[in-house]
Each structure stands twice: as C-alpha cells, then as structure tokens.
Design an enzyme around this catalytic site. Structure first.
Site, PDB file in Angstrom:
ATOM      1  N   THR A  14      -5.376   9.039   8.153  1.00 29.67           N
ATOM      2  CA  THR A  14      -6.883   9.168   8.416  1.00 29.67           C
ATOM      3  C   THR A  14      -7.263   7.871   8.857  1.00 29.67           C
ATOM      4  OG1 THR A  14      -6.952  10.538   6.500  1.00 29.67           O
ATOM      5  CG2 THR A  14      -8.865   9.690   7.193  1.00 29.67           C
ATOM      6  N   LYS A 107      -7.161  -1.033  -1.738  1.00 35.19           N
ATOM      7  CA  LYS A 107      -7.839  -1.617  -2.854  1.00 35.19           C
ATOM      8  C   LYS A 107      -6.687  -1.781  -4.177  1.00 35.19           C
ATOM      9  CE  LYS A 107      -9.023   3.026  -2.438  1.00 35.19           C
ATOM     10  NZ  LYS A 107      -9.392   3.745  -1.321  1.00 35.19           N
ATOM     11  N   GLU A 131     -12.026  -5.597   3.984  1.00 34.52           N
ATOM     12  CA  GLU A 131     -13.452  -4.838   4.128  1.00 34.52           C
ATOM     13  C   GLU A 131     -13.589  -3.355   3.706  1.00 34.52           C
ATOM     14  OE1 GLU A 131     -16.744  -4.829   3.584  1.00 34.52           O
ATOM     15  OE2 GLU A 131     -16.963  -6.693   5.081  1.00 34.52           O
ATOM     16  N   ILE A 138     -19.194   0.447   4.442  1.00 32.15           N
ATOM     17  CA  ILE A 138     -20.605  -0.487   4.052  1.00 32.15           C
ATOM     18  C   ILE A 138     -19.789  -2.071   4.103  1.00 32.15           C
ATOM     19  CG2 ILE A 138     -22.051  -1.417   2.258  1.00 32.15           C
ATOM     20  CD1 ILE A 138     -21.678   1.378   0.978  1.00 32.15           C
ATOM     21  N   GLU A 192      -7.984  12.268  -4.175  1.00 32.51           N
ATOM     22  CA  GLU A 192      -6.711  11.363  -4.065  1.00 32.51           C
ATOM     23  C   GLU A 192      -5.551  12.217  -4.400  1.00 32.51           C
ATOM     24  OE1 GLU A 192      -6.469   7.905  -2.830  1.00 32.51           O
ATOM     25  OE2 GLU A 192      -8.518   7.537  -2.823  1.00 32.51           O
ATOM     26  N   LYS A 207     -12.102  -1.157  -6.918  1.00 26.13           N
ATOM     27  CA  LYS A 207     -13.008  -2.009  -5.821  1.00 26.13           C
ATOM     28  C   LYS A 207     -13.850  -2.987  -6.760  1.00 26.13           C
ATOM     29  CE  LYS A 207     -13.095   2.246  -3.418  1.00 26.13           C
ATOM     30  NZ  LYS A 207     -13.544   3.883  -3.066  1.00 26.13           N
TER      31      LYS A 207
HETATM   32  P1  NDP Z   1      -2.863   8.701   4.765  1.00 25.05           P
HETATM   33  O1  NDP Z   1      -2.101   9.499   3.477  1.00 25.05           O
HETATM   34  O2  NDP Z   1      -3.820   9.599   5.508  1.00 25.05           O
HETATM   35  O3  NDP Z   1      -1.798   8.106   5.552  1.00 25.05           O
HETATM   36  C1  NDP Z   1      -1.060   7.117   5.250  1.00 25.05           C
HETATM   37  C2  NDP Z   1      -0.307   6.792   6.400  1.00 25.05           C
HETATM   38  O4  NDP Z   1       1.032   5.802   5.776  1.00 25.05           O
HETATM   39  C3  NDP Z   1       0.588   7.887   6.942  1.00 25.05           C
HETATM   40  O5  NDP Z   1       0.658   7.791   8.373  1.00 25.05           O
HETATM   41  C4  NDP Z   1       2.009   7.660   6.643  1.00 25.05           C
HETATM   42  O6  NDP Z   1       2.806   8.177   7.429  1.00 25.05           O
HETATM   43  C5  NDP Z   1       2.160   6.225   6.438  1.00 25.05           C
HETATM   44  N1  NDP Z   1       3.107   5.970   5.444  1.00 25.05           N
HETATM   45  C6  NDP Z   1       3.208   5.938   4.299  1.00 25.05           C
HETATM   46  N2  NDP Z   1       4.249   5.456   3.511  1.00 25.05           N
HETATM   47  C7  NDP Z   1       4.931   4.874   4.565  1.00 25.05           C
HETATM   48  C8  NDP Z   1       6.172   4.212   4.805  1.00 25.05           C
HETATM   49  N3  NDP Z   1       6.804   3.931   3.570  1.00 25.05           N
HETATM   50  N4  NDP Z   1       6.314   3.693   5.794  1.00 25.05           N
HETATM   51  C9  NDP Z   1       5.636   3.834   6.870  1.00 25.05           C
HETATM   52  N5  NDP Z   1       4.563   4.515   7.119  1.00 25.05           N
HETATM   53  C10 NDP Z   1       4.147   5.032   5.674  1.00 25.05           C
HETATM   54  O7  NDP Z   1      -4.152   7.356   3.994  1.00 25.05           O
HETATM   55  P2  NDP Z   1      -5.439   6.844   4.442  1.00 25.05           P
HETATM   56  O8  NDP Z   1      -5.305   6.747   6.001  1.00 25.05           O
HETATM   57  O9  NDP Z   1      -6.388   8.104   3.703  1.00 25.05           O
HETATM   58  O10 NDP Z   1      -5.444   5.404   3.597  1.00 25.05           O
HETATM   59  C11 NDP Z   1      -4.903   4.286   3.951  1.00 25.05           C
HETATM   60  C12 NDP Z   1      -5.383   3.126   3.349  1.00 25.05           C
HETATM   61  O11 NDP Z   1      -6.553   3.244   3.327  1.00 25.05           O
HETATM   62  C13 NDP Z   1      -5.031   3.419   1.690  1.00 25.05           C
HETATM   63  O12 NDP Z   1      -4.832   2.129   1.081  1.00 25.05           O
HETATM   64  C14 NDP Z   1      -6.162   4.042   1.091  1.00 25.05           C
HETATM   65  O13 NDP Z   1      -6.505   3.816  -0.321  1.00 25.05           O
HETATM   66  C15 NDP Z   1      -7.141   3.170   2.004  1.00 25.05           C
HETATM   67  N6  NDP Z   1      -8.582   3.776   2.168  1.00 25.05           N
HETATM   68  C16 NDP Z   1      -8.705   5.069   2.516  1.00 25.05           C
HETATM   69  C17 NDP Z   1      -9.719   5.741   2.832  1.00 25.05           C
HETATM   70  C18 NDP Z   1     -10.192   7.098   3.481  1.00 25.05           C
HETATM   71  O14 NDP Z   1     -11.229   7.736   3.682  1.00 25.05           O
HETATM   72  N7  NDP Z   1      -8.942   7.807   3.755  1.00 25.05           N
HETATM   73  C19 NDP Z   1     -11.307   5.101   2.500  1.00 25.05           C
HETATM   74  C20 NDP Z   1     -11.122   3.633   1.987  1.00 25.05           C
HETATM   75  C21 NDP Z   1      -9.930   3.181   1.998  1.00 25.05           C
HETATM   76  P3  NDP Z   1       3.046   9.628   7.812  1.00 25.05           P
HETATM   77  O15 NDP Z   1       1.766   9.993   8.537  1.00 25.05           O
HETATM   78  O16 NDP Z   1       4.154   9.654   8.734  1.00 25.05           O
HETATM   79  O17 NDP Z   1       3.215  10.508   6.679  1.00 25.05           O
HETATM   80  N1  HSE Z   2     -11.142   8.152  -2.966  1.00 24.60           N
HETATM   81  C1  HSE Z   2     -11.855   7.520  -2.438  1.00 24.60           C
HETATM   82  C2  HSE Z   2     -13.308   7.711  -2.720  1.00 24.60           C
HETATM   83  C3  HSE Z   2     -11.875   7.019  -0.972  1.00 24.60           C
HETATM   84  O1  HSE Z   2     -13.722   9.219  -3.150  1.00 24.60           O
HETATM   85  O2  HSE Z   2     -14.347   7.036  -2.579  1.00 24.60           O
HETATM   86  C4  HSE Z   2     -12.488   6.008  -0.565  1.00 24.60           C
HETATM   87  O3  HSE Z   2     -11.805   4.611  -1.207  1.00 24.60           O
END
Ligand code: NDP
Ligand code: HSE
Length: 428
Positions: A14, A107, A131, A138, A192, A207
């Site tokens: 994402t 986080k 951030e 935010i 999650e 957080k």
């Molecule tokens: P996703 O699950 O959507 O994406 C995770 C990505 O990491 C995928 O592309 C996955 O690969 C890749 N990945 C996982 N394990 C490995 C590995 N061992 N080697 C290489 N790549 C790997 O997560 P998000 O984008 O939602 O979240 C990412 C970070 O951002 C997290 O720390 C989350 O807590 C944080 N975050 C997310 C928010 C949100 O709204 N989604 C908000 C705030 C923070 P593949 O696609 O091939 O499976």
């Molecule tokens: N699970 C988190 C939330 C995603 O609901 O706010 C953003 O950190």
C-alpha cells in the site's frame, strides 16, 4: 541543478506503491522544491512478478532487501515492509552501516528498537526519519521535533489508530455491537494482519511511545505504555456516555509527572464538544500541549496509500534539502532512560454496574467507594429489568489504585449482578 537524490524502496505494498506514484508523477515539483531531482533507482518486495499498478521497469530489482539497502546507487533506503524485526530491521541496520539515510513508516520496529537504531544512525552520521509511522498523513513528528522545539512539552495525547476510531464511531452512529463494527472494519480491509495490533491498542501504543520520546527527551519505552484495548467497550457504555455528554475514544496520553513518565493507551471518555470527541471514522488526531504554545490540535488521515506516502515523501524531501534532525529530536546518547510512572494521575471515572434491586444495594456500593476514599460526583439508576437495577456513577478525581481497591471490595458484595465497567474521564 545538484546531483539527484537516489531512493531504494523495500516494500511495494500500500505505502510503497504510493511512494513510487508520487516520485513518478511529481518529478518536476519535487525537483523544484528540493533543488535536485529525486529518483528511484532500485526496489524490492517478496514477489517480483506481481502487478502493482505502477511501472517498475525503470528500476533495478533486488529480491533481498539487505542487498537493496547497501547498493552503491542508493542514497536513501526507504523501508516499507513492516514488522518489528526480520528483514525490516536487518535492512535498516545494513543501510545505516553502509552510510545511507533511512526513511521508514515502521512504528513497530522503532517502538522496539528505536534507541539502538538512532544510536547506529548517529554513529554513522546518518538520519532516520519516520513521519509516516505516527498518525499517517499528519506531520506530527515534524511539528514536535521542529515547529514546537522551543516549548517544554507538557502533554501529548491523541487518537492514533484509525481502525479503532472507525469501530467506535460505527458503534455509536449505527448502533452496532462491537462484533458487528469489527466485522465491518474487517470487510473494508482496515484491520492489520493481526487485528490485536489494532483493537488491543498495541499499534497506537507503538505510536505513542515514539511521540513520548521526542516530547520528553527520553529513550523510547514501549514496555512502559499501559495498554488496554477496545474489546470490552459495549454499545451500552457508548450510549450512556453520550447521554452524559461524552464520547468513548481509544485515547493515548503521555505526560511527564513528578512520579515519572506516564504513558497510557486506553478507552477513555472525552467531552463530545472537544475536537477529540468529534473525531469520526478512521481519522486521527494528535493534541500537543506546550508551555508556550498552549494547545495545538492536528487532525488528518491516519492511514491509506496517499496520506502515508505523503508523509514518507515529506521525510525524503527534508533529506533532499539537507535538513537533518536527530531521530528523536536530540542526539540519541542524550536521551534519558524513561522512568515509568506507577499509575496514572488521578481523574474522574465513569462506573456502570448492574445491582440487585433490593434495599440497601446502592448504599453498600456507596460505602465501599467511600471507604476507598472515593467521592461520588453524580449517580443515577437508569432503568429496571425485573429484579435488576442498572446504575451509573461518576466519581470525583481519584487514583486508579483507589478505584481498583473499591472494585475489589465491590466484587465481594452480594449485590452486584455484573462486573462493573470503569472508564477514565480524561481532562482535555
Ligand atoms: P503491505 O503489506 O501492503 O506491503 C508490505 C510490502 O513489503 C509488500 O510489498 C511485501 O512484498 C513487502 N515485503 C514483506 N516482506 C518482505 C521481505 N521479506 N522482503 C522484501 N519485501 C517484503 O504493507 P503497508 O504498505 O500497508 O505497510 C508498510 C509499512 O507502513 C508498515 O510498517 C506499516 O505499519 C506502515 N504503515 C502503513 C500504513 C497504511 O496505511 N498501510 C499507515 C502507516 C504506516 P509483496 O508485495 O511481494 O508481498
Ligand atoms: N492499523 C493502523 C490504523 C494503520 O488503523 O490506524 C495506520 O498505522
């Protein structure tokens, strides 16, 4: 124009794809604002041939995020994989050791390893920026470390988990049970992979621990956060609280007290005419109080592709501009070990219980409260069901320890028909 800033992105889910889109679509704007091109050189994820809706053909691919983190053509390693340990931590450490700056949204990793990673970054002369890890879109980290750095921060509080706020809001507005609202959030993909991270207050606690560190100059101490999730909040309590002019929120509060650092993440009652009480759906809010600024309220989207990628890009742009701030606002060796306060500062509490409807029942409860030194502010019996009497009590300010003593004594009485619900009423 100066040399390009070259990004290596590990994690193309994402947030990662959101970052790729911004870098591709806003190349001119980013270069104009930072004075240098911002480009992606390499990417990594688990599955190479997945269609991610963005063109990745221009970038080198690495299966191993550690290799990506140490590539010669990467200046900034962007960690967007998630997980407190494993590849995220290994690649972050490798990037710092190889002399790269790091931007992360993780986080969990920083709540558990923030101090060690900050020390590693500073020893290597690098920065870690995060951030996106707190309250999504935010810019609260920037507000605390930069805009408000002339203040003694007195309290930081907020609603920092959008999923919990969505569930509580839907319970209130659509009269859904906790289970129904949880199922709805699940259907919308809000939860999650491990839902306990959300509803157990753990994600929001991560957080809060990061904000505490910056606000109070202490080492990140997630273990010192008192955690209580929203699983026990009932529609009955939401309605009764609303009747008295309150909303129930999963509220994080951090403040430095004479007894040490207080960090709490728990369901609390807040006045419904305060911005916190009016916060609806998946939106986040962080309230910062400083001795000079008084109160600042920041509100915005706490998650999602665009908002979270926006926060990541804010960090990238700072690095591109040469803005370098210590991870937690002061050099890592100067952060003091956090001394957790035992118990929260006194507050009024909301109590709801069902009593056997017989002479003297209420008097016994009042006596137990009085014996624990707890004074009653308001009390009402709000309905009858056969031989049961639901009762609401709002106490004057009391310590949680005194309240627990009273609840323990109440459990010994022969008049309680249900376990009392006790929720803190937060001064906001
Ligand atoms: P996703 O699950 O959507 O994406 C995770 C990505 O990491 C995928 O592309 C996955 O690969 C890749 N990945 C996982 N394990 C490995 C590995 N061992 N080697 C290489 N790549 C790997 O997560 P998000 O984008 O939602 O979240 C990412 C970070 O951002 C997290 O720390 C989350 O807590 C944080 N975050 C997310 C928010 C949100 O709204 N989604 C908000 C705030 C923070 P593949 O696609 O091939 O499976
Ligand atoms: N699970 C988190 C939330 C995603 O609901 O706010 C953003 O950190």
């Amino acid at each position: 124009m100066s040399e390009p800033l070259r990004l290596g992105i590990a994690g193309l889910g994402t947030v990662g794809t959101g970052v790729v889109k911004i870098v591709r679509q806003k190349a001119k704007l980013l270069a104009a604002r930072s004075g240098r091109p911002v480009v992606i050189t390499a990417v990594s994820a688990r599955t190479r041939d997945k269609d991610r809706g963005v063109n990745l053909g221009d970038y080198a691919w690495e299966d191993d995020p550690v290799k990506l983190a140490t590539r010669d053509d990467v200046d900034v390693f962007i960690e967007l994989m998630g997980g407190s340990d494993g590849p995220a931590k290994a690649a972050t450490e490798a990037a710092l050791a190889a002399g790269k700056d790091v931007v992360t949204a993780n986080k969990a990793m920083l709540a558990h390893h923030g101090q060690a990673l900050a020390e590693a970054a500073e020893e290597a002369g690098r920065v870690i920026r995060f951030e996106a890890a707190v309250a999504g879109g935010i810019p609260v980290i920037k507000a605390l470390t930069e805009g408000l750095s002339g203040n003694d921060i007195t309290r930081v509080m907020g609603v920092m988990n959008g999923t919990c706020n969505y569930i509580l809001t839907r319970m209130q507005n659509a009269d859904l049970s906790y289970e129904e609202a949880f199922a709805e959030a699940d259907g919308l993909g809000y939860l999650e992979a491990d839902p306990e991270l959300d509803v157990g207050g753990i994600d929001a606690g991560h957080k809060l621990s990061l904000l505490s560190s910056i606000a109070f100059g202490t080492q990140v101490n997630f273990d010192g956060v008192e955690l209580e999730g929203i699983g026990s909040v009932t529609i009955e309590d939401i309605h009764q609280a609303a009747d008295m002019g309150f909303k129930i929120k999963l509220l994080g509060v951090a403040q430095m007290t004479g007894r040490g650092l207080e960090q709490r993440m728990s369901p609390c009652l807040v006045p419904d005419d305060h911005p916190l009480g009016q916060l609806e759906g998946g939106t986040n809010m962080v309230v910062i109080e400083g001795d000079q600024v008084e109160q600042v309220v920041l509100r915005g989207p706490g998650a999602g592709e665009g908002p979270t990628a926006s926060a990541v890009m804010g960090d990238v742009m700072d690095i591109a501009r040469g803005i370098r701030v210590s991870t937690f606002g002061v050099p890592a060796p100067a952060l003091e070990a956090a001394r957790p306060a035992k118990g929260a500062l006194p507050a009024p509490y909301y109590l709801r219980m069902t009593l056997a409807d017989k002479p003297g029942a209420l008097a016994k409860v009042a006596t137990v409260l009085g014996e624990a030194g707890i004074s009653i502010d308001r009390m009402r019996q709000y309905g009858h069901e056969d031989t049961s009497a639901p009762v609401l009590i709002v106490t004057h300010r009391t310590s949680r320890a005194a309240l627990d003593e009273a609840l323990g004594a109440m459990a010994q009485l022969d008049v309680l028909e249900s376990q009392p619900v006790a929720l803190r009423i937060e001064r906001v």
